[in-house]
Design a protein around this motif. Structure first.
Motif, PDB file in Angstrom:
ATOM      1  N   VAL A  79       0.662  -1.141   0.237  1.00  0.00           N
ATOM      2  CA  VAL A  79       0.067  -0.036  -0.076  1.00  0.00           C
ATOM      3  C   VAL A  79       0.526   1.332  -0.020  1.00  0.00           C
ATOM      4  O   VAL A  79       1.655   1.246   0.951  1.00  0.00           O
ATOM      5  N   VAL A  80       0.093   2.399  -0.712  1.00  0.00           N
ATOM      6  CA  VAL A  80       1.355   3.334  -1.172  1.00  0.00           C
ATOM      7  C   VAL A  80       0.055   4.287  -0.570  1.00  0.00           C
ATOM      8  O   VAL A  80      -0.799   4.827  -1.125  1.00  0.00           O
ATOM      9  N   ILE A  81       1.063   5.823   0.819  1.00  0.00           N
ATOM     10  CA  ILE A  81      -0.176   5.855   0.714  1.00  0.00           C
ATOM     11  C   ILE A  81       0.887   7.468   0.130  1.00  0.00           C
ATOM     12  O   ILE A  81       1.874   7.659   1.407  1.00  0.00           O
ATOM     13  N   HIS A  82       0.634   8.653  -0.113  1.00  0.00           N
ATOM     14  CA  HIS A  82       0.872   9.945  -0.405  1.00  0.00           C
ATOM     15  C   HIS A  82       0.310  10.854   0.632  1.00  0.00           C
ATOM     16  O   HIS A  82      -1.126  10.713   0.675  1.00  0.00           O
ATOM     17  N   HIS A  83       0.147  12.253   0.825  1.00  0.00           N
ATOM     18  CA  HIS A  83      -0.783  12.834   1.883  1.00  0.00           C
ATOM     19  C   HIS A  83      -0.666  14.233   1.174  1.00  0.00           C
ATOM     20  O   HIS A  83       0.310  14.842   0.225  1.00  0.00           O
ATOM     21  N   THR A  84      -1.676  14.836   1.620  1.00  0.00           N
ATOM     22  CA  THR A  84      -2.438  16.315   0.885  1.00  0.00           C
ATOM     23  C   THR A  84      -1.401  17.265   2.109  1.00  0.00           C
ATOM     24  O   THR A  84      -0.551  16.608   3.286  1.00  0.00           O
TER      25      THR A  84
END
Length: 165
Positions: free
Chosen positions: A86-91
């Protein structure tokens, strides 16, 4: 003498260790998943994803860039059995605020050192950065053919939003 948080950490750890009961958890992550996300202090991957100790490998770096996590993912898959990524980038990510040239110039000015050989991996489009990272992992011959999902974490709401890649 410089004041640091190290003594606070030592004190907190002493209290934590007094009731610690997770010492018999197995080495491989129970949910067989590796999560790649940003080092941003506003993100608590365990709370945001409902993880507890022993569930997942959480690999963190500036921007949650997958290319920087490949070494850890390969180890996670080959030696510890993970079978999902799972790849999670963010605001509001800091990686949206500079270019490689910007940070290289700052390093030259502040440290009188040359960092031209380092790719700092900033990005200008948040959604595209997730798409790019997921696609890179899917094409990487060192990464097993496993489910790879991308998300954007909203630092204002705490919600993850799936990104189709």
């Amino acid at each position: 003498m410089t004041v640091t948080v190290a003594s606070e950490f030592e004190s907190a750890n002493q209290k934590y260790a007094e009731t610690f009961d997770k010492g018999s958890l197995p080495l491989p992550p129970g949910r067989k998943v590796a999560v790649v996300t940003c080092m941003d202090a506003r993100i608590d991957p365990a709370k945001a994803l409902g993880l507890v100790e022993g569930d997942a490998h959480v690999i963190r770096n500036a921007g949650g860039r997958a290319i920087e996590a490949v070494r850890s993912i390969v180890i996670s898959q080959q030696l510890l059995g993970t079978r999902e990524i799972v790849v999670i980038h963010h605001t509001s990510c800091g990686m949206l605020t500079f270019s490689d040239n910007d940070i290289r110039t700052k390093i030259r000015q502040n440290l009188t050192e040359d960092a031209d050989h380092i790719a700092f991996l900033p990005f200008g489009d948040l959604k595209q950065s997730v798409v790019d990272d997921v696609k890179m992992l899917r094409k990487n011959p060192l990464i097993l053919d496993v489910p790879i999902t991308g998300y954007i974490y909203d630092v204002k709401t705490g919600r993850i939003n799936r990104v189709d890649a």
